[in-house]
Design a protein around this motif. Structure first.
Motif, PDB file in Angstrom:
ATOM      1  N   ALA A   1       0.834  -1.194   0.000  1.00  4.99           N
ATOM      2  CA  ALA A   1       0.000   0.000   0.000  1.00  4.99           C
ATOM      3  C   ALA A   1       0.867   1.241   0.000  1.00  4.99           C
ATOM      4  O   ALA A   1       0.468   2.290  -0.515  1.00  4.99           O
ATOM      5  CB  ALA A   1      -0.914  -0.004   1.223  1.00  4.99           C
ATOM      6  N   ALA A   2       2.054   1.121   0.579  1.00  2.99           N
ATOM      7  CA  ALA A   2       3.021   2.219   0.580  1.00  2.99           C
ATOM      8  C   ALA A   2       4.403   1.641   0.826  1.00  2.99           C
ATOM      9  O   ALA A   2       4.572   0.752   1.659  1.00  2.99           O
ATOM     10  CB  ALA A   2       2.680   3.250   1.657  1.00  2.99           C
ATOM     11  N   LEU A   3       5.378   2.131   0.076  1.00  2.00           N
ATOM     12  CA  LEU A   3       6.783   1.806   0.311  1.00  2.00           C
ATOM     13  C   LEU A   3       7.455   3.119   0.715  1.00  2.00           C
ATOM     14  O   LEU A   3       7.727   3.986  -0.110  1.00  2.00           O
ATOM     15  CB  LEU A   3       7.423   1.223  -0.937  1.00  2.00           C
ATOM     16  CG  LEU A   3       8.885   0.769  -0.868  1.00  2.00           C
ATOM     17  CD1 LEU A   3       9.175  -0.039   0.378  1.00  2.00           C
ATOM     18  CD2 LEU A   3       9.262  -0.023  -2.110  1.00  2.00           C
ATOM     19  N   ILE A   4       7.652   3.258   2.021  1.00  2.83           N
ATOM     20  CA  ILE A   4       8.101   4.522   2.608  1.00  2.83           C
ATOM     21  C   ILE A   4       9.613   4.492   2.768  1.00  2.83           C
ATOM     22  O   ILE A   4      10.170   3.523   3.312  1.00  2.83           O
ATOM     23  CB  ILE A   4       7.416   4.754   3.974  1.00  2.83           C
ATOM     24  CG1 ILE A   4       5.900   4.803   3.794  1.00  2.83           C
ATOM     25  CG2 ILE A   4       7.923   6.039   4.619  1.00  2.83           C
ATOM     26  CD1 ILE A   4       5.127   4.801   5.102  1.00  2.83           C
ATOM     27  N   LEU A   5      10.286   5.535   2.326  1.00  6.83           N
ATOM     28  CA  LEU A   5      11.748   5.588   2.338  1.00  6.83           C
ATOM     29  C   LEU A   5      12.249   6.529   3.426  1.00  6.83           C
ATOM     30  O   LEU A   5      11.885   7.708   3.461  1.00  6.83           O
ATOM     31  CB  LEU A   5      12.264   6.053   0.973  1.00  6.83           C
ATOM     32  CG  LEU A   5      11.792   5.236  -0.239  1.00  6.83           C
ATOM     33  CD1 LEU A   5      12.388   5.799  -1.503  1.00  6.83           C
ATOM     34  CD2 LEU A   5      12.140   3.759  -0.068  1.00  6.83           C
TER      35      LEU A   5
END
Length: 468
Positions: free
Chosen positions: A78-82
């Motif tokens: 749903a989200a790939l947060i860096l």
């Protein structure tokens, strides 16, 4: 019941499994137990009980590896947060909780490190379901590992009396052996797994009370994030302003609502080569080997390598081989590999940070030879992939196609090269390499010049957001 939303933490860059694990290629991206990488195995383990697509929090430097490995195992986050910088687990989970609220209003966050082994997945699923009711009732639940031995390398959790979900009485730092033996004998203590289940709203509520500065920094970092189809890139300045702290110190040790569910599921954090030996399949003599290994009269050994490893008359020894390093150590002392890594860094060597073969979003390159004013690389480009439009100030390059088809942009000229054909890129000339075919492109690159470092690249156009 709120959906269970997995939060997979993949921000670590530990080197306790050096030389296989490096800063640029840490253990969660390695297939240490089985054919899948640790990150992929984490998603596979939780997928059957997930009620929503996962949120993955990763180091910005590892973004392409994380995205590619998730794609390979059919996981669509749903989200790939860096994370632009590491700030430990409490801020990482806060960012995930804020994102979860934006997606679902609220959810039960199942927080999982991406580099753990859980052998009994059915027992793990049962423990999560048991914890879900307590988490839905506003408890912050952690999973306490039923101790198999008086381990001094883990923190411990003391649980209140009773069965099932129990109140946490105390979090305890890593003990000495005598203290650990007492903990195990009492039956009231569990290893601290670093896995959690709680409402996103409940975690943020506690953080707002216990560490408002951290929450404010995380909110600002997410509000100022750059977003594209693949990644959420946190605002670097805002996120760096967050205090760095673990969830244990920042929340779990201070909240009045901490609870623990006992978990007996063959868990390991694979924190050393010795720990990896313990969770690996072994032969009748206790040897665990990965790769092409011949062992004669050996007992309780671990070996990992890509070329032939021959071992004779060894007991309790670990041998790990990579393209550019070999580590040999007694199994009881392999934790001291951290001292080796510290010395490598102190000496200014590259082996602590990266492997000889380096993966890129378009493929990979392997530095197979180098010397004064030259370097030779084996380059592989995926079908349809394109390197950046770039130039170099200090080096020229010769490209020889070994297999596949290369589309080469050289200044204003575009040419196609096939097997056994070559081209020359003079110093200072703008150029680009693309694989227009359906098969991998393999070529040999010979660099020559006064400076051959990877930072001598000026990017003008790039499909992966890396322009200078």
């Amino acid at each position: 019941m709120l959906p269970i939303l997995p939060v997979i933490l993949s921000g670590g860059s530990g080197t306790r499994l050096w030389p296989l694990s490096r800063e640029a290629y840490p253990k969660q991206f390695l297939p240490l137990v089985g054919e899948q990488t640790m990150l992929q195995a984490t998603w596979r383990r939780v997928a059957p009980i997930a009620g929503a697509a996962p949120i993955v929090v990763a180091n910005a430097e590892h973004r392409f590896m994380a995205a590619e490995q998730l794609r390979e195992c059919d996981a669509t986050p749903a989200a790939l947060i860096l994370e632009p910088v590491g700030r430990n687990t409490a801020p990482a989970i806060a960012i995930a909780a804020l994102q979860a609220q934006a997606l679902h209003d609220d959810a039960l966050l199942l927080v999982l490190p991406s580099d753990h082994v859980v052998r009994d997945e059915a027992a793990f699923h049962a423990a999560v379901h048991e914890a879900a009711a307590a988490a839905g009732a506003d408890k912050l639940v952690t999973f306490g590992i039923v101790p198999a031995a008086p381990e001094t390398g883990y923190g411990y959790i003391k649980a209140a009396g009773g069965e099932g979900v129990r109140a946490v009485e105390q979090f305890v730092e890593k003990p000495d052996l005598a203290t650990a033996q007492g903990y195990v004998a009492s039956g009231d203590y569990y290893w601290n797994s670093g896995m959690f289940l709680f409402k996103a709203s409940r975690y943020l509520e506690e953080l707002r009370t216990l560490n408002p500065a951290m929450l404010a920094a995380c909110e600002k970092a997410l509000e100022g994030a750059a977003r594209d189809a693949d990644f959420i890139r946190l605002d670097a300045k805002a996120f760096a302003a967050s205090p760095s702290d673990s969830i244990d110190y920042a929340v779990m040790e201070k909240t009045r609502d901490a609870a623990v569910v006992p978990l007996d599921a063959g868990w390991s954090d694979v924190g050393s080569w010795s720990a990896l030996w313990e969770v690996s399949d072994k032969d009748a003599a206790g040897n665990a080997h990965h790769g092409d290994v011949i062992a004669v009269d050996c007992k309780d050994t671990y070996a990992y390598g890509s070329r032939l490893i021959a071992m004779v008359g060894l007991d309790n020894v670990v041998v790990v081989e990579t393209d550019d390093a070999v580590m040999v150590g007694h199994r009881d002392r392999v934790q001291e590999v951290k001292d080796v890594v510290a010395r490598i860094k102190r000496d200014g060597r590259s082996e602590a940070a990266a492997h000889r073969k380096v993966y890129r979003p378009w493929g990979a390159y392997d530095s197979i030879d180098n010397g004064a004013r030259f370097q030779v690389k084996r380059i592989t480009v995926k079908p349809g992939a394109t390197l950046s439009l770039q130039m170099h100030h200090h080096r020229a390059e010769h490209w020889i196609v070994v297999s596949g088809t290369a589309e080469v942009t050289r200044s204003d000229e575009v040419i196609l090269l096939t097997e056994n054909q070559s081209t020359y890129i003079p110093l200072g000339v703008t150029h680009r390499l693309r694989n227009p075919g359906k098969l991998p492109l393999e070529l040999i690159e010979v660099q020559s010049g006064s400076y051959l470092g990877e930072d001598d690249i000026v990017r003008f156009e790039d499909a992966y957001g890396r322009t200078s």
